[in-house]
Motif scaffolding. Sequence first.
Motif, PDB file in Angstrom:
ATOM      1  N   LEU A   7       0.931  -1.381   0.007  1.00 28.84           N
ATOM      2  CA  LEU A   7       0.033   0.006   0.046  1.00 28.84           C
ATOM      3  C   LEU A   7       0.832   1.314   0.042  1.00 28.84           C
ATOM      4  O   LEU A   7       1.261   1.654   1.008  1.00 28.84           O
ATOM      5  CB  LEU A   7      -0.952  -0.242   0.973  1.00 28.84           C
ATOM      6  N   GLU A   8       1.144   1.675  -1.140  1.00 28.30           N
ATOM      7  CA  GLU A   8       2.227   2.902  -1.300  1.00 28.30           C
ATOM      8  C   GLU A   8       1.790   3.440  -2.644  1.00 28.30           C
ATOM      9  O   GLU A   8       1.447   2.998  -3.611  1.00 28.30           O
ATOM     10  CB  GLU A   8       3.421   2.208  -1.322  1.00 28.30           C
ATOM     11  N   ASP A   9       1.649   4.873  -2.467  1.00 25.19           N
ATOM     12  CA  ASP A   9       1.143   5.683  -3.688  1.00 25.19           C
ATOM     13  C   ASP A   9       2.393   6.204  -4.466  1.00 25.19           C
ATOM     14  O   ASP A   9       2.254   6.809  -5.648  1.00 25.19           O
ATOM     15  CB  ASP A   9       0.382   7.055  -2.919  1.00 25.19           C
ATOM     16  N   ASP A  10       3.499   5.847  -4.165  1.00 29.65           N
ATOM     17  CA  ASP A  10       4.687   6.322  -4.980  1.00 29.65           C
ATOM     18  C   ASP A  10       4.978   5.083  -6.331  1.00 29.65           C
ATOM     19  O   ASP A  10       5.303   3.862  -5.718  1.00 29.65           O
ATOM     20  CB  ASP A  10       5.982   6.558  -4.055  1.00 29.65           C
ATOM     21  N   LEU A  51       2.892  -0.812   4.356  1.00 30.95           N
ATOM     22  CA  LEU A  51       1.811   0.235   4.490  1.00 30.95           C
ATOM     23  C   LEU A  51       2.482   1.437   4.454  1.00 30.95           C
ATOM     24  O   LEU A  51       3.380   1.703   5.549  1.00 30.95           O
ATOM     25  CB  LEU A  51       1.062   0.056   5.815  1.00 30.95           C
ATOM     26  N   ASP A  52       2.590   2.287   3.598  1.00 27.89           N
ATOM     27  CA  ASP A  52       3.115   3.743   3.460  1.00 27.89           C
ATOM     28  C   ASP A  52       2.279   4.417   4.634  1.00 27.89           C
ATOM     29  O   ASP A  52       1.155   4.202   4.734  1.00 27.89           O
ATOM     30  CB  ASP A  52       2.867   4.171   2.175  1.00 27.89           C
ATOM     31  N   LEU A  53       3.095   5.576   5.068  1.00 25.71           N
ATOM     32  CA  LEU A  53       2.496   6.467   6.134  1.00 25.71           C
ATOM     33  C   LEU A  53       1.514   7.392   5.706  1.00 25.71           C
ATOM     34  O   LEU A  53       0.391   7.564   5.959  1.00 25.71           O
ATOM     35  CB  LEU A  53       3.504   7.193   7.074  1.00 25.71           C
ATOM     36  N   GLY A  54       1.871   8.103   4.533  1.00 28.48           N
ATOM     37  CA  GLY A  54       1.264   9.223   3.791  1.00 28.48           C
ATOM     38  C   GLY A  54       0.680   8.619   2.669  1.00 28.48           C
ATOM     39  O   GLY A  54       1.246   8.404   1.653  1.00 28.48           O
ATOM     40  N   LEU A  55      -0.809   8.581   2.552  1.00 27.32           N
ATOM     41  CA  LEU A  55      -1.278   7.991   1.361  1.00 27.32           C
ATOM     42  C   LEU A  55      -2.402   9.290   0.910  1.00 27.32           C
ATOM     43  O   LEU A  55      -3.054  10.003   1.617  1.00 27.32           O
ATOM     44  CB  LEU A  55      -2.253   6.657   1.594  1.00 27.32           C
ATOM     45  N   THR A 100      12.233   3.486   7.814  1.00 31.61           N
ATOM     46  CA  THR A 100      12.275   4.809   7.282  1.00 31.61           C
ATOM     47  C   THR A 100      12.635   5.149   6.133  1.00 31.61           C
ATOM     48  O   THR A 100      13.779   4.340   5.596  1.00 31.61           O
ATOM     49  CB  THR A 100      13.227   5.637   8.563  1.00 31.61           C
ATOM     50  N   LYS A 101      12.115   5.759   5.214  1.00 27.77           N
ATOM     51  CA  LYS A 101      12.544   5.936   3.728  1.00 27.77           C
ATOM     52  C   LYS A 101      13.681   7.148   3.906  1.00 27.77           C
ATOM     53  O   LYS A 101      13.805   7.899   4.783  1.00 27.77           O
ATOM     54  CB  LYS A 101      11.370   6.774   2.826  1.00 27.77           C
ATOM     55  N   PRO A 102      14.705   6.989   2.830  1.00 27.99           N
ATOM     56  CA  PRO A 102      14.831   6.049   2.100  1.00 27.99           C
ATOM     57  C   PRO A 102      15.575   4.566   2.643  1.00 27.99           C
ATOM     58  O   PRO A 102      16.225   4.802   3.455  1.00 27.99           O
ATOM     59  CB  PRO A 102      15.848   6.610   0.921  1.00 27.99           C
TER      60      PRO A 102
END
Length: 226
Positions: A7-10, A51-55, A100-102
């Motif tokens: 679940l990632e919008d990038d 799961l990405d934090l910001g969607l 933590t990205k990256p």
Amino acid sequence: MKTILILEDDENLSRGIAFTFERDGYHTFSAGNIKNGKRMLEQHKIDLIILDLGLPDGNGIDFCKEIRTYSKIPIIMLTACDLETDEVSGLLAGADDYITKPFSLSILRARVEALLRRTEDESPHVMVSGKFRMNVDLCKFFRENEEIPISTTEYRLLSFLMINAGQVLSKEQILSSLWDNEGNFVDENTLPVNISRLRAKLEEDPKNPQIIKTVHGIGYIWNGGV
Ligand code: CA
């Protein structure tokens, strides 16, 4: 084969993650927003969520909290910021791990493998009795491969009966196990009403039940088979 929901919008990152895990022999589903992620979670058997934090339609922490109200499925959060408070609140929301990205994909792979190993040993996620199967993580019930829709109350009742398969359970035992934690008052009719609803869904002949049997004067017994 283990299935991972990404679940990632990038899109580039999502594709990279999917590629890496597919190459390793996993099956993956990808969603760019919470709405689609939710749909995939309902429709497929998922073993782990990245799961990405910001969607675009919400934040991963809230979604993680929501998932935890009905499922123990392993979740790894991807956080864009390395602020300690974000990480802590992500974990408090019930994520099992975070990165933590990256980050490098090989580190994500190692974390996923470790988490799957860790959670595999825990209590069974699927209860099987004869041709019936209960997916405890998703609160879903199946006869052979067909899902039988059940309500939350029916789910709790059914879980209790299946966990204690072959044992006679008194009405009092069933009622207290079902509703104690909630502290809600439940009138006496709730049990027979829910039993007959379940029988209507499970039994070939609900008037002559063979799976949820009545033990006269005592209660009920689950007889779904081993
Ligand atoms: Ca994002």
